[in-house]
Design a protein around this motif. Structure first.
Motif, mmCIF file in Angstrom:
data_model
loop_
_atom_site.group_PDB
_atom_site.id
_atom_site.type_symbol
_atom_site.label_atom_id
_atom_site.label_comp_id
_atom_site.label_asym_id
_atom_site.label_seq_id
_atom_site.Cartn_x
_atom_site.Cartn_y
_atom_site.Cartn_z
ATOM 1 N N GLY A 50 56.206 2.758 46.592
ATOM 2 C CA GLY A 50 57.679 2.589 47.094
ATOM 3 C C GLY A 50 58.177 1.802 45.598
ATOM 4 N N PHE A 51 57.669 0.912 44.984
ATOM 5 C CA PHE A 51 58.249 0.282 43.987
ATOM 6 C C PHE A 51 58.185 1.200 42.757
ATOM 7 C CE2 PHE A 51 58.210 -2.838 40.691
ATOM 8 C CZ PHE A 51 59.447 -3.351 40.726
ATOM 9 N N PHE A 52 56.994 2.415 42.403
ATOM 10 C CA PHE A 52 57.127 3.200 41.503
ATOM 11 C C PHE A 52 57.995 4.182 41.836
ATOM 12 C CE2 PHE A 52 55.187 6.934 39.022
ATOM 13 C CZ PHE A 52 55.305 6.189 37.715
ATOM 14 N N LEU A 53 58.534 4.679 42.857
ATOM 15 C CA LEU A 53 59.529 5.383 43.213
ATOM 16 C C LEU A 53 60.879 4.887 42.958
ATOM 17 C CD1 LEU A 53 58.515 7.407 46.523
ATOM 18 C CD2 LEU A 53 58.774 8.314 44.424
ATOM 19 N N GLY A 69 64.778 14.852 33.089
ATOM 20 C CA GLY A 69 65.032 15.232 34.558
ATOM 21 C C GLY A 69 63.661 16.012 35.149
ATOM 22 N N MET A 70 63.319 17.043 34.236
ATOM 23 C CA MET A 70 62.185 17.773 34.472
ATOM 24 C C MET A 70 60.899 17.027 34.499
ATOM 25 S SD MET A 70 60.885 21.265 32.565
ATOM 26 C CE MET A 70 62.641 22.113 33.187
ATOM 27 N N VAL A 71 60.613 16.229 33.461
ATOM 28 C CA VAL A 71 59.476 15.329 33.489
ATOM 29 C C VAL A 71 59.543 14.386 34.645
ATOM 30 C CG1 VAL A 71 58.361 13.606 32.030
ATOM 31 C CG2 VAL A 71 59.378 15.678 30.915
ATOM 32 N N LEU A 72 60.620 13.673 35.087
ATOM 33 C CA LEU A 72 60.503 12.665 36.236
ATOM 34 C C LEU A 72 60.387 13.554 37.602
ATOM 35 C CD1 LEU A 72 63.356 10.347 35.028
ATOM 36 C CD2 LEU A 72 60.838 9.932 34.704
ATOM 37 N N GLY A 73 61.023 14.571 37.453
ATOM 38 C CA GLY A 73 60.788 15.466 38.733
ATOM 39 C C GLY A 73 59.355 15.666 38.870
ATOM 40 N N VAL A 74 58.655 16.098 37.860
ATOM 41 C CA VAL A 74 57.010 16.680 37.995
ATOM 42 C C VAL A 74 56.491 15.319 38.376
ATOM 43 C CG1 VAL A 74 55.203 17.138 36.789
ATOM 44 C CG2 VAL A 74 57.185 18.607 36.457
ATOM 45 N N VAL A 75 56.817 14.125 37.856
ATOM 46 C CA VAL A 75 56.034 12.817 38.366
ATOM 47 C C VAL A 75 56.151 12.525 39.560
ATOM 48 C CG1 VAL A 75 55.696 10.378 37.711
ATOM 49 C CG2 VAL A 75 56.199 12.122 35.831
ATOM 50 N N ILE A 76 57.613 12.475 39.979
ATOM 51 C CA ILE A 76 57.906 12.361 41.373
ATOM 52 C C ILE A 76 57.018 13.123 42.414
ATOM 53 C CG2 ILE A 76 59.638 12.247 43.405
ATOM 54 C CD1 ILE A 76 61.605 11.294 40.818
ATOM 55 N N LEU A 92 47.859 8.353 37.828
ATOM 56 C CA LEU A 92 48.619 9.361 37.098
ATOM 57 C C LEU A 92 47.777 10.099 36.084
ATOM 58 C CD1 LEU A 92 52.304 7.639 36.014
ATOM 59 C CD2 LEU A 92 51.556 9.488 37.793
ATOM 60 N N PRO A 93 47.467 11.153 35.626
ATOM 61 C CA PRO A 93 46.662 11.718 34.690
ATOM 62 C C PRO A 93 47.244 11.522 33.275
ATOM 63 C CG PRO A 93 48.061 13.651 35.738
ATOM 64 C CD PRO A 93 48.534 12.486 36.529
ATOM 65 N N ASP A 94 46.274 11.491 32.331
ATOM 66 C CA ASP A 94 46.560 11.191 31.019
ATOM 67 C C ASP A 94 47.823 11.674 30.458
ATOM 68 O OD1 ASP A 94 44.422 9.536 30.935
ATOM 69 O OD2 ASP A 94 43.204 10.918 29.910
ATOM 70 N N PHE A 95 47.956 12.927 30.680
ATOM 71 C CA PHE A 95 49.351 13.616 29.925
ATOM 72 C C PHE A 95 50.548 13.016 30.488
ATOM 73 C CE2 PHE A 95 49.064 16.283 33.694
ATOM 74 C CZ PHE A 95 50.561 16.693 34.062
ATOM 75 N N MET A 96 50.543 12.519 31.807
ATOM 76 C CA MET A 96 51.804 11.606 32.447
ATOM 77 C C MET A 96 51.794 10.496 32.013
ATOM 78 S SD MET A 96 52.093 13.104 36.235
ATOM 79 C CE MET A 96 52.225 14.823 36.693
ATOM 80 N N ARG A 97 50.572 9.773 31.916
ATOM 81 C CA ARG A 97 50.554 8.382 31.359
ATOM 82 C C ARG A 97 51.057 8.144 30.050
ATOM 83 N NH1 ARG A 97 47.736 4.659 33.873
ATOM 84 N NH2 ARG A 97 47.215 3.299 31.867
ATOM 85 N N ARG A 98 50.757 9.203 29.142
ATOM 86 C CA ARG A 98 51.059 9.187 27.780
ATOM 87 C C ARG A 98 52.664 9.427 27.561
ATOM 88 N NH1 ARG A 98 46.354 12.098 27.171
ATOM 89 N NH2 ARG A 98 47.413 13.944 26.795
ATOM 90 N N ARG A 99 53.515 9.894 28.583
ATOM 91 C CA ARG A 99 54.742 10.096 28.321
ATOM 92 C C ARG A 99 55.571 8.718 28.243
ATOM 93 N NH1 ARG A 99 57.838 14.901 26.889
ATOM 94 N NH2 ARG A 99 59.937 14.108 27.177
ATOM 95 N N ILE A 152 65.264 17.518 41.355
ATOM 96 C CA ILE A 152 65.727 16.497 39.868
ATOM 97 C C ILE A 152 65.205 17.378 38.876
ATOM 98 C CG2 ILE A 152 65.001 14.606 38.731
ATOM 99 C CD1 ILE A 152 64.978 12.852 41.255
ATOM 100 N N THR A 153 64.202 18.452 38.945
ATOM 101 C CA THR A 153 63.745 19.219 37.879
ATOM 102 C C THR A 153 64.701 20.257 37.476
ATOM 103 O OG1 THR A 153 62.553 20.785 39.025
ATOM 104 C CG2 THR A 153 61.262 18.770 38.470
ATOM 105 N N LEU A 154 65.660 20.616 38.410
ATOM 106 C CA LEU A 154 66.499 21.745 38.191
ATOM 107 C C LEU A 154 67.753 21.367 37.148
ATOM 108 C CD1 LEU A 154 67.056 23.036 41.761
ATOM 109 C CD2 LEU A 154 65.524 23.881 39.926
#
Length: 215
Positions: A50-53, A69-76, A92-99, A152-154
């Motif tokens: 909940g807090f991360f969201l 927005g596209m990046v955050l939508g994918v993470v959500i 989170l996988p590494d490619f998300m963690r590194r963002r 949100i990705t749109l």
């Protein structure tokens, strides 16, 4: 080793604080130029999905240039999938963690939103309708969270605000365990889908009219 010996004091336990206090502590710690999503997850520790969201939705409301927005939508969406399968701790996988995202706009938005969040918290009640916020309910909540992430990705102007507020209500419901906040989030999620569909329809009609005028 004591603090006088040069050690840094331990960060506060985020899970033991109200959401507004947790955000205040996070804002005070944002002194670098950027912050990685992986670092955010590490700082939250056991504070929960909940807090991360909630943090992600605050970032969504920041007008940051680029495909944020596209990046955050994918993470959500990735968070929603973990809720769906019943994960107990966020990963989170590494490619998300590194963002990385700019820290200064995030800090400024947190400073603006914290007083409003503290005001909202006064109306929320812990363990109200707990069946809507328990572990079993998370799998069902994953569906609207996933839909809001996809929305949100749109790349639609003004299209992120209603989905972000829907996610914020759901996040607060999970943090405080208030089923009424979750219901409010679900209602906002329906409105967000209607709002997005309306924006797409208007945009398509304007585009068609423009092409007809040009050609």
């Amino acid at each position: 080793m004591t603090e006088q010996d040069g050690a840094h004091p331990s960060p506060p336990d985020l899970a033991a604080l109200p959401a507004s206090r947790r955000l205040h502590g996070l804002a005070e710690s944002l002194n670098a130029e950027t912050i990685g999503l992986g670092e955010l997850v590490d700082r939250l520790g056991h504070a929960g999905f909940g807090f991360f969201l909630l943090i992600l939705t605050v970032i969504v409301l920041i007008p940051i240039p680029g495909p944020i927005g596209m990046v955050l939508g994918v993470v959500i969406g990735f968070v929603a999938l973990q809720l769906l399968v019943g994960a107990r701790r966020l990963w989170l996988p590494d490619f998300m963690r590194r963002r990385h995202i700019p820290a200064a706009p995030l800090k400024a938005m947190l400073v603006r939103i914290i007083p409003k969040l503290a005001w909202v918290e006064a109306f929320l009640k812990p363990r109200r309708w707990p069946q809507l916020t328990g572990f079993g309910a998370r799998s069902l909540l994953a569906v609207p969270v996933l839909l809001m992430g996809a929305t949100i990705t749109l790349p639609i102007p003004l299209g992120n605000f209603v989905p972000a507020f829907a996610l914020m209500a759901v996040a607060l419901g999970l943090i405080i365990r208030d089923g009424l906040a979750v219901i409010a989030g679900l209602v906002l999620a329906v409105l967000a889908i209607v709002w997005t569909a309306a924006l797409i329809t208007v945009g398509a009609e304007l585009t068609a009219s423009l092409f007809a005028w040009l050609w």
